[in-house]
Design an enzyme around this catalytic site. Structure first.
Site, PDB file in Angstrom:
ATOM      1  N   TYR A 109       0.841  -1.198   0.000  1.00 52.57           N
ATOM      2  CA  TYR A 109       0.000   0.000   0.000  1.00 52.57           C
ATOM      3  C   TYR A 109       0.877   1.250   0.000  1.00 52.57           C
ATOM      4  CZ  TYR A 109       0.858   0.893   5.019  1.00 52.57           C
ATOM      5  OH  TYR A 109       1.440   1.175   6.229  1.00 52.57           O
ATOM      6  N   CYS A 110       0.280   2.351  -0.467  1.00 47.69           N
ATOM      7  CA  CYS A 110       0.934   3.666  -0.435  1.00 47.69           C
ATOM      8  C   CYS A 110      -0.182   4.711  -0.378  1.00 47.69           C
ATOM      9  CB  CYS A 110       1.847   3.866  -1.637  1.00 47.69           C
ATOM     10  SG  CYS A 110       1.018   3.752  -3.236  1.00 47.69           S
ATOM     11  N   THR A 111       0.137   5.972  -0.624  1.00 49.66           N
ATOM     12  CA  THR A 111      -0.847   7.038  -0.436  1.00 49.66           C
ATOM     13  C   THR A 111      -2.037   6.913  -1.385  1.00 49.66           C
ATOM     14  OG1 THR A 111       0.941   8.510   0.249  1.00 49.66           O
ATOM     15  CG2 THR A 111      -1.171   9.537  -0.309  1.00 49.66           C
TER      16      THR A 111
END
Length: 319
Positions: A178-180
Site C-alpha cells: 500500500y501507499c498514499t
C-alpha cells in the site's frame, strides 16, 4: 464558504509526445484556474490538482474523455481552500521516481500485483499468511501506517529496489502493498513479482481511497499528502495518534518542513517545540542565515528545496 475540491490521481498509459503534452496540459489547467502539481512522462500521468468543484469536474470529464486516461480513478477531497498556490505540470522520465525505467523488465501496463478494493484489503490484512507492506518513505510512515505493517527504512521510493533482499524472508506469504494513492504500488508490486514473490497484491486507490470506502479502520495516525495540507485524517473508526515530536517526544500529529531551506526535512514536531525552534528540526538549523519565517504551518511555497540530509547531519555535528 466556497467549497473547493482536491483531486489525487495517476495513470500508467503511454503518452507519445509527453513533453509537448505537459506544456499543453499546463495551459489547460491554468485556463480552468486550477492549482497543483502534475508529472508527465512517456509512461503516464501523476497529479494532484485543486480548484472549484466546477473546474475540477470539467477537468475530470475532459481527462476521462481521452481514451488513454479513461480508466483514471480520481480521489476527490472537499477542502475549504485550494491545496496549492501555483500550477505546475512538468515533464520527467518517470511519473514516480523509482529508477525502474526499462519497460521490458517493469511495466505496470502489463503486470502488477492484484488490485484489492479497500474492503477486500481490510478482509485480508490480518490473516496469518499475509504481510502488509508499506512502500512509502520514512517520514510518511512515521506519521501514519496500517497496524502491524512492515515498514522500510528508505528516504525515497527510489531506494525501494535495494530493499528486495531484506523482504525475501516474506516470500512464503501473501504480500499486500500500500501507499498514499496507489501509484508507488504499481511498480513496487511489479518488481516483487519480477523477483519471484509468488502472491502480490496492492491496495487499489491507496490509503486515501481506503479512508473513504472502509472508514480507514486500523490505519494508525495521519496520512502524509504532497500539498499544503501536509497530512489528512484517514481513520474514522478507531483512530489513534502514533507520531511523536522529534525534539521532545510528545505525541503529536503535526508534520512540517524544517524552516532551514538547505535542510527542508519532513518531520513531526509539537507546537511548543515549533515555537521554540521557529519551525526548525535543530538549533543548528535555527541559526542558519537563510532560515525561513515560520508561520506555524511548516509549509513553504516560495523556496522549494530538496531534503539534504547530509548537510543537516553535518550542521548537527558541528553544533
Amino acid at each position: 464558504m466556497a467549497i473547493y475540491n482536491t483531486l489525487l490521481y495517476y495513470c500508467y498509459s503511454t503518452i507519445a509526445d509527453a513533453e509537448q503534452f505537459a506544456a499543453d496540459h499546463l495551459k489547460f489547467c491554468k485556463s480552468l484556474g486550477l492549482t497543483g502539481r502534475i508529472i508527465v512522462a512517456e509512461e503516464g500521468l501523476n497529479g494532484t490538482v485543486s480548484g472549484t468543484a466546477e473546474a475540477c469536474k470539467t477537468y475530470m470529464d475532459t481527462v476521462h474523455a481521452d481514451e488513454r486516461f479513461a480508466g483514471i480513478d480520481f480521489k476527490v477531497d472537499e477542502v475549504t481552500e485550494p491545496s496549492f498556490v501555483k500550477m505546475h505540470c512538468r515533464y520527467k522520465a518517470e511519473i514516480v521516481y523509482s529508477g525502474l525505467r526499462d519497460p521490458n523488465v517493469i511495466n505496470p501496463q502489463q503486470q502488477t500485483g492484484k488490485h484489492l478494493e479497500p474492503k477486500e484489503f481490510m478482509a485480508m490484512k490480518d490473516r496469518d499468511d499475509v504481510v502488509v507492506l508499506d512502500v512509502r518513505s520514512n517520514y510518511e510512515h512515521s506519521l501514519g501506517k496500517f497496524k502491524n505493517a512492515v515498514t522500510l527504512d528508505i528516504e525515497n521510493f527510489r531506494d525501494f529496489p535495494a530493499m528486495i533482499n531484506e523482504l525475501a524472508k516474506y516470500k512464503d506469504k501473501k504480500i499486500l502493498t500500500y501507499c498514499t494513492g496507489g501509484i508507488k504500488c504499481e511498480k513496487a508490486s511489479a518488481l516483487l513479482l519480477h523477483e519471484g514473490f509468488p502472491e502480490v497484491y496492492q491496495l487499489h486507490g491507496g490509503i486515501i481511497k481506503y479512508g473513504k470506502e472502509a472508514g480507514g479502520q486500523d490505519f494508525e495516525g495521519k496520512c502524509y499528502v504532497f500539498d499544503n495540507r501536509l497530512s489528512v485524517d484517514v481513520n474514522s473508526v478507531n483512530p489513534v495518534v502514533i507520531s511523536t515530536c522529534r525534539n521532545c517526544g510528545t505525541i503529536t500529529p503535526k508534520m512540517i518542513n524544517c524552516a532551514n531551506p538547505e535542510c527542508n526535512e519532513h518531520f513531526t514536531q509539537c507546537d511548543e517545540c515549533g515555537t521554540n525552534l521557529e519551525g526548525c528540526c535543530s538549533e543548528a538549523c535555527q541559526s542558519h542565515p537563510r532560515k525561513r519565517v515560520y508561520d506555524g504551518t511548516g509549509y513553504y511555497v516560495k523556496v522549494p528545496q530538496p531534503v539534504n540530509t547530509n548537510k543537516r547531519n553535518n550542521l548537527q555535528l558541528a553544533d
